[in-house]
Design a protein around this motif. Structure first.
Motif, PDB file in Angstrom:
ATOM      1  N   TRP A  14       0.016   2.277   4.147  1.00 43.77           N
ATOM      2  CA  TRP A  14      -0.907   2.137   5.260  1.00 43.77           C
ATOM      3  C   TRP A  14      -2.312   2.569   4.935  1.00 43.77           C
ATOM      4  N   SER A  15      -3.506   1.650   5.506  1.00 39.83           N
ATOM      5  CA  SER A  15      -4.598   1.702   4.880  1.00 39.83           C
ATOM      6  C   SER A  15      -5.601   1.016   5.959  1.00 39.83           C
ATOM      7  N   ILE A  16      -6.926   1.465   5.892  1.00 38.62           N
ATOM      8  CA  ILE A  16      -7.882   1.173   6.869  1.00 38.62           C
ATOM      9  C   ILE A  16      -9.175   0.819   5.942  1.00 38.62           C
ATOM     10  N   PHE A  17     -10.010   0.063   6.677  1.00 40.75           N
ATOM     11  CA  PHE A  17     -11.402  -0.412   5.995  1.00 40.75           C
ATOM     12  C   PHE A  17     -11.070  -1.446   4.892  1.00 40.75           C
ATOM     13  N   ILE A  29      -3.969   5.973   4.589  1.00 32.95           N
ATOM     14  CA  ILE A  29      -4.184   7.034   5.651  1.00 32.95           C
ATOM     15  C   ILE A  29      -2.570   7.664   5.577  1.00 32.95           C
ATOM     16  N   ALA A  30      -1.746   6.862   5.165  1.00 31.73           N
ATOM     17  CA  ALA A  30      -0.165   7.444   5.165  1.00 31.73           C
ATOM     18  C   ALA A  30       0.440   6.379   4.099  1.00 31.73           C
ATOM     19  N   THR A  31       1.155   7.246   3.325  1.00 28.73           N
ATOM     20  CA  THR A  31       1.927   6.618   1.923  1.00 28.73           C
ATOM     21  C   THR A  31       3.291   7.045   1.909  1.00 28.73           C
ATOM     22  N   TYR A  32       4.163   6.474   1.282  1.00 23.16           N
ATOM     23  CA  TYR A  32       5.592   6.555   0.756  1.00 23.16           C
ATOM     24  C   TYR A  32       5.765   6.005  -0.424  1.00 23.16           C
ATOM     25  N   ASP A  33       5.807   6.831  -1.461  1.00 23.34           N
ATOM     26  CA  ASP A  33       5.751   6.250  -3.018  1.00 23.34           C
ATOM     27  C   ASP A  33       6.549   7.415  -3.716  1.00 23.34           C
ATOM     28  N   ASP A  47      -9.784   5.567  16.550  1.00 25.67           N
ATOM     29  CA  ASP A  47      -8.823   4.835  15.883  1.00 25.67           C
ATOM     30  C   ASP A  47      -8.601   3.418  16.048  1.00 25.67           C
ATOM     31  N   ALA A  48      -9.755   2.892  16.742  1.00 24.28           N
ATOM     32  CA  ALA A  48      -9.711   1.436  17.163  1.00 24.28           C
ATOM     33  C   ALA A  48     -10.281   0.514  15.995  1.00 24.28           C
ATOM     34  N   MET A  49      -9.290   0.184  15.283  1.00 24.32           N
ATOM     35  CA  MET A  49      -9.857  -0.919  14.187  1.00 24.32           C
ATOM     36  C   MET A  49      -8.493  -1.581  13.539  1.00 24.32           C
ATOM     37  N   GLU A  50      -8.676  -2.124  12.332  1.00 22.83           N
ATOM     38  CA  GLU A  50      -7.602  -2.985  11.906  1.00 22.83           C
ATOM     39  C   GLU A  50      -6.850  -2.177  10.757  1.00 22.83           C
ATOM     40  N   TYR A  51      -5.737  -2.070  10.856  1.00 18.62           N
ATOM     41  CA  TYR A  51      -4.795  -1.365   9.783  1.00 18.62           C
ATOM     42  C   TYR A  51      -4.123  -2.440   9.108  1.00 18.62           C
ATOM     43  N   ILE A 101      -2.395  -5.120  11.594  1.00 20.49           N
ATOM     44  CA  ILE A 101      -2.289  -4.701  13.063  1.00 20.49           C
ATOM     45  C   ILE A 101      -3.764  -4.422  13.559  1.00 20.49           C
ATOM     46  N   LYS A 102      -4.127  -4.727  14.679  1.00 21.36           N
ATOM     47  CA  LYS A 102      -5.296  -4.576  15.262  1.00 21.36           C
ATOM     48  C   LYS A 102      -5.094  -3.558  16.546  1.00 21.36           C
ATOM     49  N   VAL A 103      -5.793  -2.418  16.231  1.00 17.55           N
ATOM     50  CA  VAL A 103      -5.530  -1.398  17.601  1.00 17.55           C
ATOM     51  C   VAL A 103      -6.822  -1.352  18.392  1.00 17.55           C
ATOM     52  N   THR A 104      -6.454  -1.428  19.682  1.00 18.02           N
ATOM     53  CA  THR A 104      -7.480  -1.319  20.636  1.00 18.02           C
ATOM     54  C   THR A 104      -7.173   0.008  21.447  1.00 18.02           C
ATOM     55  N   VAL A 105      -8.140   0.846  21.880  1.00 20.78           N
ATOM     56  CA  VAL A 105      -8.113   1.981  22.614  1.00 20.78           C
ATOM     57  C   VAL A 105      -8.785   1.668  23.961  1.00 20.78           C
TER      58      VAL A 105
END
Length: 222
Positions: A45-48, A54-58, A92-96, A112-116
């Motif tokens: 999971w990433s942003i920008f 921001i969160a990974t499983y590897d 937290d309002a941004m695109e993920y 995923i676009k998050v709106t707050v």
């Protein structure tokens, strides 16, 4: 020219990001969009635009504390790939973006676009006497909202109590003139704000004994 046209059509037909919305302080879950039949081996999971993780499983290792903004607020479901964000803030309002790989080596990417949003703030009611004569009196009530473009309404119980409501042109405050006398039971006056299918109210209970005004304020949401 034909190659440029094909590239343009591919961009134009791309699926728009899914949208998830939530309120400040609440919890939301971002769906990864993974196929239910997949066994996930990698989740990112990433942003920008620079794809900050921001969160990974590897390699069977999970990490949800990669950057300070989300530290202690993320939960990653390693089976579905879904990401949960707790204690939502306006930042937290941004695109993920989520990048997925299954055990067979197939890849998938979703956005995923998050709106707050913020809940309506409680109505603020101020009361003051407008005049009294023996057993009768008038009470002026002013109800105001820090939010803009809200619907305003008054309710008086019992409805037989004489009252006169007015609404200011700025549509974020309203006045009510209520008639009281010493023979009445306590009168409940409710000011309600409404916007986007959300309601919030303040209830004021009034009582006049010929000398003193008794006011009790309570709050509630719908």
């Amino acid at each position: 020219m034909r190659l440029l046209l094909i590239a343009f059509l591919q961009v134009a037909l791309a699926d728009p990001p899914k949208e998830v919305s939530g309120y400040i302080g609440e919890t939301i879950t971002l769906p990864s969009g993974a196929e239910p039949s997949w066994t996930l081996s990698d989740i990112y999971w990433s942003i920008f635009p620079n794809n900050t993780w921001i969160a990974t499983y590897d390699n069977k290792e999970e990490n949800t504390d990669r950057i300070s903004q989300y530290k202690g607020r993320l939960s990653l479901n390693i089976k579905s790939g879904d990401l949960t964000i707790r204690n939502l803030t306006t930042k937290d309002a941004m695109e993920y973006t989520v990048d997925l790989t299954n055990a067979a080596g197939k890849n998938n990417e979703n956005k995923i676009k998050v709106t707050v949003k913020q809940h309506l703030q409680k109505p603020n009611i101020k009361t003051s006497p407008a005049g009294s004569a023996g057993e009768d009196c008038w009470m002026v009530m002013h109800c105001s909202s820090p939010d803009k473009d809200v619907g305003l309404s008054w309710q008086v119980k019992p409805p037989s109590v004489t009252n006169y409501p007015t609404i200011n042109p700025d549509n974020n405050s309203t006045f009510l003139l209520v008639f009281l006398n010493t023979t009445q039971n306590p009168v409940d006056v409710t000011c309600t704000f409404s916007k986007n299918m959300e309601n919030t109210s303040t209830v004021v209970t009034l009582k006049y004994d010929g000398k003193l005004y008794f006011v009790v304020v309570t709050f509630w949401n719908m």
